[in-house]
Scaffold this active site. Structure first.
Site, PDB file in Angstrom:
ATOM      1  N   TRP A   1       0.792  -1.219   0.000  1.00 32.06           N
ATOM      2  CA  TRP A   1       0.000   0.000   0.000  1.00 32.06           C
ATOM      3  C   TRP A   1       0.831   1.278   0.000  1.00 32.06           C
ATOM      4  O   TRP A   1       0.318   2.346  -0.306  1.00 32.06           O
ATOM      5  CB  TRP A   1      -0.933   0.027   1.227  1.00 32.06           C
ATOM      6  CG  TRP A   1      -0.257  -0.212   2.535  1.00 32.06           C
ATOM      7  CD1 TRP A   1      -0.219  -1.369   3.239  1.00 32.06           C
ATOM      8  CD2 TRP A   1       0.512   0.737   3.324  1.00 32.06           C
ATOM      9  NE1 TRP A   1       0.509  -1.219   4.405  1.00 32.06           N
ATOM     10  CE2 TRP A   1       0.969   0.065   4.477  1.00 32.06           C
ATOM     11  CE3 TRP A   1       0.846   2.078   3.148  1.00 32.06           C
ATOM     12  CZ2 TRP A   1       1.738   0.699   5.457  1.00 32.06           C
ATOM     13  CZ3 TRP A   1       1.615   2.711   4.120  1.00 32.06           C
ATOM     14  CH2 TRP A   1       2.050   2.021   5.249  1.00 32.06           C
TER      15      TRP A   1
ATOM     16  N   ARG B   1       6.379  -0.824 -11.435  1.00 31.96           N
ATOM     17  CA  ARG B   1       7.716  -1.398 -11.376  1.00 31.96           C
ATOM     18  C   ARG B   1       7.688  -2.904 -11.640  1.00 31.96           C
ATOM     19  O   ARG B   1       8.697  -3.495 -12.040  1.00 31.96           O
ATOM     20  CB  ARG B   1       8.353  -1.109 -10.008  1.00 31.96           C
ATOM     21  CG  ARG B   1       9.854  -1.376  -9.976  1.00 31.96           C
ATOM     22  CD  ARG B   1      10.521  -0.700  -8.807  1.00 31.96           C
ATOM     23  NE  ARG B   1      10.290  -1.387  -7.556  1.00 31.96           N
ATOM     24  CZ  ARG B   1      10.705  -0.929  -6.367  1.00 31.96           C
ATOM     25  NH1 ARG B   1      11.330   0.225  -6.297  1.00 31.96           N
ATOM     26  NH2 ARG B   1      10.464  -1.593  -5.268  1.00 31.96           N
TER      27      ARG B   1
ATOM     28  N   ALA C   1      -2.617  -4.213  -2.633  1.00 32.05           N
ATOM     29  CA  ALA C   1      -3.021  -4.220  -1.229  1.00 32.05           C
ATOM     30  C   ALA C   1      -4.490  -3.829  -1.102  1.00 32.05           C
ATOM     31  O   ALA C   1      -5.007  -3.006  -1.869  1.00 32.05           O
ATOM     32  CB  ALA C   1      -2.160  -3.237  -0.437  1.00 32.05           C
TER      33      ALA C   1
ATOM     34  N   GLY D   1       6.717  -6.553  -0.006  1.00 34.67           N
ATOM     35  CA  GLY D   1       6.002  -6.517   1.262  1.00 34.67           C
ATOM     36  C   GLY D   1       6.922  -6.906   2.403  1.00 34.67           C
ATOM     37  O   GLY D   1       8.145  -6.827   2.295  1.00 34.67           O
ATOM     38  N   SER D   2       6.334  -7.353   3.485  1.00 31.65           N
ATOM     39  CA  SER D   2       7.110  -7.637   4.690  1.00 31.65           C
ATOM     40  C   SER D   2       7.923  -8.916   4.527  1.00 31.65           C
ATOM     41  O   SER D   2       7.573  -9.819   3.760  1.00 31.65           O
ATOM     42  CB  SER D   2       6.180  -7.774   5.891  1.00 31.65           C
ATOM     43  OG  SER D   2       5.443  -8.987   5.808  1.00 31.65           O
TER      44      SER D   2
ATOM     45  N   GLU E   1      11.034  -8.346  -2.807  1.00 27.62           N
ATOM     46  CA  GLU E   1      11.525  -7.065  -2.295  1.00 27.62           C
ATOM     47  C   GLU E   1      10.873  -6.899  -0.938  1.00 27.62           C
ATOM     48  O   GLU E   1       9.701  -6.557  -0.840  1.00 27.62           O
ATOM     49  CB  GLU E   1      11.161  -5.931  -3.263  1.00 27.62           C
ATOM     50  CG  GLU E   1      11.961  -4.659  -3.018  1.00 27.62           C
ATOM     51  CD  GLU E   1      11.261  -3.712  -2.068  1.00 27.62           C
ATOM     52  OE1 GLU E   1      11.628  -3.729  -0.862  1.00 27.62           O
ATOM     53  OE2 GLU E   1      10.375  -2.982  -2.502  1.00 27.62           O
TER      54      GLU E   1
ATOM     55  N   ARG F   1      10.628  11.342   3.102  1.00 28.45           N
ATOM     56  CA  ARG F   1       9.972  11.016   1.836  1.00 28.45           C
ATOM     57  C   ARG F   1       8.872   9.989   2.106  1.00 28.45           C
ATOM     58  O   ARG F   1       9.075   9.005   2.789  1.00 28.45           O
ATOM     59  CB  ARG F   1      11.000  10.453   0.857  1.00 28.45           C
ATOM     60  CG  ARG F   1      10.453   9.981  -0.470  1.00 28.45           C
ATOM     61  CD  ARG F   1      11.605   9.661  -1.411  1.00 28.45           C
ATOM     62  NE  ARG F   1      11.160   9.033  -2.645  1.00 28.45           N
ATOM     63  CZ  ARG F   1      11.248   7.731  -2.905  1.00 28.45           C
ATOM     64  NH1 ARG F   1      11.801   6.922  -2.003  1.00 28.45           N
ATOM     65  NH2 ARG F   1      10.832   7.238  -4.039  1.00 28.45           N
TER      66      ARG F   1
ATOM     67  N   CYS G   1      10.224   1.363   2.353  1.00 24.67           N
ATOM     68  CA  CYS G   1      11.189   0.343   2.778  1.00 24.67           C
ATOM     69  C   CYS G   1      12.611   0.860   2.694  1.00 24.67           C
ATOM     70  O   CYS G   1      13.507   0.319   3.343  1.00 24.67           O
ATOM     71  CB  CYS G   1      11.028  -0.913   1.928  1.00 24.67           C
ATOM     72  SG  CYS G   1      11.124  -0.615   0.155  1.00 24.67           S
TER      73      CYS G   1
ATOM     74  N   GLU H   1      10.856  -2.000  11.655  1.00 19.78           N
ATOM     75  CA  GLU H   1      10.735  -1.048  10.552  1.00 19.78           C
ATOM     76  C   GLU H   1       9.670  -0.034  10.950  1.00 19.78           C
ATOM     77  O   GLU H   1       8.482  -0.365  11.034  1.00 19.78           O
ATOM     78  CB  GLU H   1      10.356  -1.773   9.260  1.00 19.78           C
ATOM     79  CG  GLU H   1      10.480  -0.918   8.024  1.00 19.78           C
ATOM     80  CD  GLU H   1      10.321  -1.729   6.741  1.00 19.78           C
ATOM     81  OE1 GLU H   1      10.713  -1.208   5.672  1.00 19.78           O
ATOM     82  OE2 GLU H   1       9.812  -2.858   6.795  1.00 19.78           O
TER      83      GLU H   1
ATOM     84  N   SER I   1      16.663   5.744  -5.385  1.00 13.05           N
ATOM     85  CA  SER I   1      15.796   5.007  -6.306  1.00 13.05           C
ATOM     86  C   SER I   1      15.744   5.666  -7.675  1.00 13.05           C
ATOM     87  O   SER I   1      15.627   6.895  -7.785  1.00 13.05           O
ATOM     88  CB  SER I   1      14.381   4.904  -5.733  1.00 13.05           C
ATOM     89  OG  SER I   1      14.390   4.243  -4.492  1.00 13.05           O
TER      90      SER I   1
END
Length: 475
Positions: free
Chosen positions: A150, A159, A176, A228-229, A250, A278, A284, A380, A439
């Site tokens: 999300w 991506r 999500a 995700g996690s 990722e 940001r 992440c 995190e 990025s």
């Protein structure tokens, strides 16, 4: 904006087979924007069927044609940037500047992979023995299941979709539950650009686990790309094992930001603010732990405090605000709990530390005296919280920075030669030196250790959706 609120399967927008709907909530005021279709397992199987039926014809489509369709999608998103950003703000809650930044970032993946579609490499050479010609081709891996989070609902979708389509793979996208509208808009843009029926499909199973596992178990599905996690990533890797499904992961991050002795603090603070704030810290790649040398600690904290004081918190559609809402009250409360625990562990609250009840807002927050190894340095944060650890020795800073199972992103600020030396010692797939953002669609994005497998973006991104085939020819 004409919101799409249904599933997209086989080139057609349709409700779920049981008629179920889920609320899509605006995090800034907790109001319901609309209700989105819930996909049943049968809907998910239909999406896999549609992708499988379109796979051979899409794989046979000329690379130039695939690239031009992606370029057309890029042009549509360029023309509709304001509408795109508004939709991101409404369902995700982020500030207007962050939403516009994401809209621009997201569309660039379509432009980049429009160009990469025609540059898939191969190989042709004589074997060392001279008895054969070795021909290596790269072919589409097959039906690809794409699962997105999300926090960047547009950029994470493009991506994954862009390289998959450029490679010649058909796709099933599962966004999500908090942010399905942005994903549906991206899919509609691809439909408008002319992508054939069945090449892109959209499903939103709720709860997602059983349906996702059923899709992974389908023999037609040969690729899983997940953002995700780490915890969910581990479960998905186990699900991929039985069918030996190729998986790109990722996963979570815990990015250290190291400020070295002698660092120029003006660019260091400017970069640190970008690295932390940001997307409101819900990234992440966000700086999660700040290791600041004792010789510059107090001045860095004072400058960081002044910089954070400029952030104004409020609804993103009010373009004067520079810090939006977190995606839900649950996320807001998680951040608040981490800050409270850090203070209980001895940290000092310099700024912020306030959650609001009128929406999922949490003020820009600065903590000093944070203890390395405490919860706020191991979890995190995913929110606008700067947690500063003072250190005396650079070797100790590197040890603390690497003291995590994660290894996605890291930041170093200091004299360039020393900063580069430290960057090479950090266990991360990406390191930004004297800058707060790394990025880029043209760069390989991904982590080491438990932050993931594979790379997205760059020339490497399309290779995740291709398999090598060796053909032996008589010399």
């Amino acid at each position: 904006m004409n919101l799409r609120t249904d599933l997209f399967i086989g080139g057609r927008w349709r409700p779920g087979t049981d008629g179920g709907r889920l609320d899509v909530v605006d995090p800034s005021d907790l109001s319901t924007i609309t209700r989105f279709a819930v996909a049943t397992e049968r809907d998910c199987m239909d999406a896999v069927d549609a992708a499988a039926a379109a796979a051979s014809s899409w794989a046979a489509t000329a690379p130039r044609e695939r690239g031009e369709l992606l370029r057309a999608a890029y042009e549509i998103l360029t023309a509709e940037t304001e509408e795109f950003a508004e939709l991101i703000v409404r369902e995700n809650g982020k500030s207007w500047p962050d939403a516009v930044g994401e809209a621009h970032y997201a569309k660039e993946f379509f432009r980049w992979f429009a160009e990469e579609a025609v540059r898939v490499p191969g190989d042709h050479r004589l074997s060392p023995s001279g008895d054969k010609r070795i021909v290596v081709e790269r072919q589409p891996i097959g039906v690809s299941l794409l699962i997105t989070p999300w926090n960047f609902p547009a950029a994470m979708a493009t991506r994954k979709l862009a390289p998959a389509l450029a490679a010649g793979c058909t796709t099933v996208l599962k966004p999500a539950a908090e942010t399905p509208l942005t994903a549906a808009y991206v899919v509609e843009v691809l439909r408008r650009a002319g992508v054939p029926d069945g090449v892109v499909n959209l499903v939103t199973p709720t709860p997602p686990g059983p349906a996702v596992r059923r899709m992974i178990d389908r023999p037609e599905v040969r690729k899983l790309s997940f953002t995700g996690s780490t915890e969910v990533g581990r479960e998905l890797l186990r699900a991929c094992a039985d069918g030996v499904v190729s998986a790109s992961m990722e996963l979570g991050g815990n990015a250290p930001l190291v400020v070295l002795p002698g660092a120029d603090l003006e660019p260091a603070v400017e970069g640190a603010v970008l690295a932390k704030m940001r997307n409101g810290g819900a990234a992440c790649t966000a700086a999660n732990r700040f290791y600041v040398h004792a010789s510059v600690h107090d001045e860095f904290v004072a400058r960081m405090d002044a910089a954070l004081s400029a952030f104004t918190t409020g609804p993103g559609l009010d373009r004067a605000h520079t810090l939006g809402a977190l995606v839900s009250p649950a996320e807001r409360d998680k951040v608040a709990a981490l800050v409270d625990a850090a203070i209980a562990d001895g940290a000092t609250l310099v700024r912020g530390g306030r959650a609001r009840s009128d929406g999922a807002f949490y003020d820009a927050t600065l903590l000093t005296g944070v203890v390395h190894g405490s919860a706020i340095t191991t979890a995190e944060i995913f929110g606008p919280v700067t947690a500063v650890v003072r250190y005396e020795d650079v070797d100790e800073a590197v040890r603390m920075a690497n003291d995590t199972v994660h290894g996605l992103m890291a930041y170093v600020f200091g004299e360039e030669r020393e900063a580069m030396a430290v960057a090479r010692r950090l266990e991360a797939g990406m390191v930004a030196v004297n800058r707060g953002v790394a990025s880029d669609p043209a760069a390989p994005f991904g982590g080491v250790k438990q932050s993931g497998l594979g790379r997205e973006g760059g020339a490497e991104g399309i290779l995740e959706f291709l398999e090598e085939k060796y053909i032996a020819l008589t010399a």
